[in-house]
Scaffold this active site. Structure first.
Site, short mmCIF file in Angstrom:
data_model
loop_
_atom_site.label_atom_id
_atom_site.label_comp_id
_atom_site.label_asym_id
_atom_site.label_seq_id
_atom_site.Cartn_x
_atom_site.Cartn_y
_atom_site.Cartn_z
N PHE A 76 -1.50 10.02 4.60
CA PHE A 76 -2.71 9.57 3.88
C PHE A 76 -3.26 10.63 2.92
O PHE A 76 -4.46 10.94 2.92
CB PHE A 76 -3.84 9.17 4.85
CG PHE A 76 -3.58 7.96 5.69
CD1 PHE A 76 -2.60 7.05 5.38
CD2 PHE A 76 -4.39 7.70 6.80
CE1 PHE A 76 -2.39 5.91 6.17
CE2 PHE A 76 -4.19 6.57 7.59
CZ PHE A 76 -3.19 5.68 7.27
N ALA A 78 0.84 -1.21 0.00
CA ALA A 78 0.00 0.00 0.00
C ALA A 78 0.87 1.25 0.00
O ALA A 78 1.98 1.26 0.53
CB ALA A 78 -0.89 -0.01 1.23
N GLY A 79 0.34 2.32 -0.60
CA GLY A 79 1.01 3.61 -0.53
C GLY A 79 1.58 4.06 -1.86
O GLY A 79 1.74 5.25 -2.09
N ASN A 97 1.81 8.29 10.68
CA ASN A 97 1.70 9.70 10.29
C ASN A 97 0.31 10.30 10.45
O ASN A 97 0.09 11.43 10.03
CB ASN A 97 2.19 9.87 8.85
CG ASN A 97 3.62 9.39 8.69
OD1 ASN A 97 4.47 9.74 9.49
ND2 ASN A 97 3.86 8.55 7.70
N THR A 98 -0.63 9.54 10.98
CA THR A 98 -1.94 10.09 11.32
C THR A 98 -2.05 10.04 12.84
O THR A 98 -2.03 8.94 13.42
CB THR A 98 -3.08 9.26 10.67
OG1 THR A 98 -2.97 9.42 9.25
CG2 THR A 98 -4.46 9.72 11.13
N ASN A 157 3.97 -2.37 8.85
CA ASN A 157 4.04 -1.01 8.32
C ASN A 157 5.45 -0.44 8.57
O ASN A 157 6.35 -1.17 8.98
CB ASN A 157 2.96 -0.15 9.01
CG ASN A 157 2.36 0.87 8.07
OD1 ASN A 157 3.09 1.58 7.39
ND2 ASN A 157 1.05 0.95 8.01
N SER A 188 -0.21 3.14 10.48
CA SER A 188 0.64 4.19 9.90
C SER A 188 1.00 5.17 11.00
O SER A 188 0.14 5.55 11.80
CB SER A 188 -0.10 4.92 8.77
OG SER A 188 -0.09 4.12 7.63
N LYS A 238 -3.31 -4.57 9.15
CA LYS A 238 -1.89 -4.21 8.96
C LYS A 238 -1.34 -3.60 10.24
O LYS A 238 -1.88 -2.60 10.73
CB LYS A 238 -1.74 -3.23 7.79
CG LYS A 238 -0.29 -2.90 7.47
CD LYS A 238 -0.15 -2.24 6.12
CE LYS A 238 1.29 -1.91 5.79
NZ LYS A 238 1.43 -1.32 4.45
N ASN A 246 8.99 8.53 5.29
CA ASN A 246 7.86 9.32 4.77
C ASN A 246 6.94 9.74 5.90
O ASN A 246 6.79 9.04 6.90
CB ASN A 246 7.09 8.56 3.68
CG ASN A 246 5.93 7.76 4.25
OD1 ASN A 246 4.84 8.29 4.44
ND2 ASN A 246 6.17 6.48 4.54
C1 FMN Z 1 6.21 6.71 0.68
C2 FMN Z 1 5.46 5.61 1.39
C3 FMN Z 1 4.08 5.70 1.54
C4 FMN Z 1 3.39 4.68 2.20
N1 FMN Z 1 2.02 4.78 2.32
C5 FMN Z 1 1.34 3.78 2.93
C6 FMN Z 1 -0.07 3.83 3.04
O1 FMN Z 1 -0.73 4.76 2.56
N2 FMN Z 1 -0.70 2.82 3.69
C7 FMN Z 1 -0.02 1.76 4.23
O2 FMN Z 1 -0.66 0.86 4.78
N3 FMN Z 1 1.33 1.68 4.12
C8 FMN Z 1 2.01 2.66 3.50
N4 FMN Z 1 3.36 2.57 3.39
C9 FMN Z 1 4.06 1.41 4.00
C10 FMN Z 1 4.35 0.33 2.94
O3 FMN Z 1 3.14 -0.20 2.43
C11 FMN Z 1 5.16 -0.82 3.56
O4 FMN Z 1 4.36 -1.51 4.50
C12 FMN Z 1 6.42 -0.34 4.26
O5 FMN Z 1 7.05 0.67 3.51
C13 FMN Z 1 7.42 -1.48 4.48
O6 FMN Z 1 7.76 -2.10 3.27
P1 FMN Z 1 9.10 -1.72 2.42
O7 FMN Z 1 10.27 -1.81 3.36
O8 FMN Z 1 9.12 -2.74 1.30
O9 FMN Z 1 8.89 -0.34 1.92
C14 FMN Z 1 4.08 3.56 2.73
C15 FMN Z 1 5.47 3.49 2.57
C16 FMN Z 1 6.16 4.48 1.91
C17 FMN Z 1 7.66 4.36 1.77
#
Ligand code: FMN
Length: 336
Positions: free
Chosen positions: A120, A67-68, A187-188, A250, A185, A221, A116
Site C-alpha cells: 500500500f 485496484a493497484g 502485504n499489510t 485479491n 491484501s 474485496k 508483489n
Molecule cells: C503490483 C500489484 C499491485 C496491486 N495493488 C493492489 C492494491 O493496492 N489494492 C488492491 O485491492 N489490489 C491490489 N492488487 C490486486 C489486483 O487489484 C487484482 O485483484 C489481482 O492482481 C488479481 O487480478 P489479476 O490476476 O488480473 O492481476 C495489486 C496487484 C498487483 C499485481
C-alpha cells in the site's frame, strides 16, 4: 499478429525493472490525461460500447481496471480514453506511506504472472482527495464509474482499523461511484484478519452507519485463500450489513504452481490465480445474491468468459493488462 504493445512497448518496458516500468507508464498516462490530443489518440484502443447496469450505475462495458495500478488516482482521463468500462483507484490509506522496501514487484513472464509485496505505497487520503477535487473542478472527470479502494495504514494497530477506514471513507466517498473496502491484501500485516466475521461486521456496521448526503455502494474485496466456511461467514456479514457487492479476488499466497527458483514473497496474480479465483466467484454466485466483480487471471476473451459464466457481473484486470496491453479490451468486449 502481435499488437504494437506486445511487439514494441512491452519489450521496452520489460527491459526495465518492474517498478521503474510501472512509474514510467503511469507518468506517461498522467501526462496524457492533461491533453485532449493525447486522449484522442488513446481512444483508438477503445472497444465498442457494451453497456451494463449495476449498483444503479451504468458501465459502458463490463471490463474495469483493478485496484493497484493507479493507486493515487493520477490518470483517470487516460484510463477512460483507453476504453476501460470502469476504474478502481487505490488502495488509499488514511496516512501517506512508502510501502515495503524494494524490489517488491516481480515478473514471471512464462507463467503470465506477477508477485508483489508493495504494501500500500500511496499518497494518503488527504492528498488523493485534493487531487480528485482538482480533477473534478478542471472538468476532466472521466465519463465512466470510478471506484475508490480503501485499506488500513500500516502503522495503525488492527484494533483501530475501523477509525482508519472511516478517515479515508469520509474524505473520499464524495468522489467514488462505489467504495471498496480492501480487507484482503496479503502485504499489510494482519489485514486479512479483518475478514473474520466479528471484525468485518464491526467495520461494515461503522461504514454503513456513517451519515452522509448520498449513500454510496460499498463493495468488499476478498482473498482467494478462504475456506468455504470462512467465505460463508463473510457473505453472511456482508448481507446483514447491506453490502452492495463482492470483489473476488485479491492476490493469492498460494505459490504451489511457481517453481521455487522464481518464487518470491508476496501476493501472486495473473494466470496461476485464475482457477482459484473463478471457483470463489462460482461459490459466491451459488450461495448468495450479492453481485460479484471478478478479478484474478483475466488475460483474454476466454478467461473473461469463464468469469461471466461463473456468475460475475463485471470483471477487472491488472496482470493481463501488463502482459497484453490495451488490445485486450477490444478482444474481450468484442466477444460479449
Ligand atoms: C503490483 C500489484 C499491485 C496491486 N495493488 C493492489 C492494491 O493496492 N489494492 C488492491 O485491492 N489490489 C491490489 N492488487 C490486486 C489486483 O487489484 C487484482 O485483484 C489481482 O492482481 C488479481 O487480478 P489479476 O490476476 O488480473 O492481476 C495489486 C496487484 C498487483 C499485481
Amino acid at each position: 499478429m502481435k499488437s504494437l504493445y506486445e511487439g514494441l512497448v512491452r519489450p521496452l518496458l520489460f527491459s526495465l525493472d518492474a517498478e521503474t516500468a510501472h512509474h514510467f507508464s503511469i507518468a506517461s498516462l498522467r501526462r496524457a490525461s492533461h491533453f485532449d490530443l493525447a486522449l484522442r489518440s488513446l481512444k483508438r484502443f477503445a472497444p465498442p460500447s457494451k453497456p451494463k447496469t449495476l449498483f444503479g450505475l451504468t458501465f459502458p462495458n463490463p471490463i474495469g481496471l483493478a485496484a493497484g495500478l493507479d493507486k493515487n488516482g493520477v490518470a483517470l482521463p487516460a484510463w477512460a480514453a483507453l476504453g476501460f468500462g470502469f476504474i478502481e483507484i487505490g488502495t488509499v490509506t488514511a496516512a501517506a506511506q512508502p510501502g515495503n522496501p524494494k524490489p517488491r514487484i516481480f515478473r514471471l513472464p512464462k507463467q503470465e504472472a506477477l508477485i508483489n509485496r508493495l504494501g500500500f505505497n500511496n499518497d494518503g487520503a488527504d492528498a488523493i482527495a485534493k487531487r480528485l477535487r482538482g480533477l473534478r473542478e478542471s472538468g476532466r472527470w472521466p465519463p465512466i464509474p470510478v471506484g475508490i479502494n480503501i485499506g488500513k495504514s500500516r502503522t495503525t494497530p488492527l484494533e483501530r482499523a475501523t477509525d482508519d477506514y472511516l478517515y479515508s471513507f469520509r474524505l473520499l466517498r464524495e468522489f467514488g461511484d462505489y467504495i471498496t473496502l480492501n480487507v484482503s491484501s496479503p502485504n499489510t500485516p494482519g489485514l486479512r484478519e479483518l475478514q473474520e466475521p466479528a471484525a468485518l461486521s464491526q467495520l461494515l456496521h461503522a461504514i454503513g452507519s456513517e451519515p452522509g448526503p448520498v449513500a454510496k455502494p460499498i463493495v468488499v474485496k476478498i482473498s482467494p485463500d478462504l475456506s468455504p466456511v470462512e467465505l460463508e461467514a463473510i457473505l453472511a456479514a456482508c448481507e446483514e450489513n447491506g453490502v452492495a457487492g463482492i470483489i473476488a479476488t485479491n492476490t493469492t499466497l498460494d505459490h504451489a504452481s511457481i517453481p521455487p527458483e522464481l518464487d518470491a514473497e508476496g501476493g501472486l496474480s495473473g494466470a496461476p490465480l485464475k482457477e482459484k479465483s473463478t471457483a470463489l466467484v462460482r461459490s459466491i454466485a451459488a450461495n448468495s445474491k450479492l453481485p460479484v466483480i471478478a478479478s484474478g487471471g483475466v488475460c483474454d476473451a476466454e478467461s473473461a468468459r469463464e468469469k461471466f459464466e461463473a456468475g460475475a457481473q463485471l470483471v477487472q484486470l491488472y496482470t493481463g493488462f501488463i502482459y497484453r496491453g490495451p488490445r485486450v479490451f477490444r478482444e474481450i468486449v468484442g466477444t460479449l
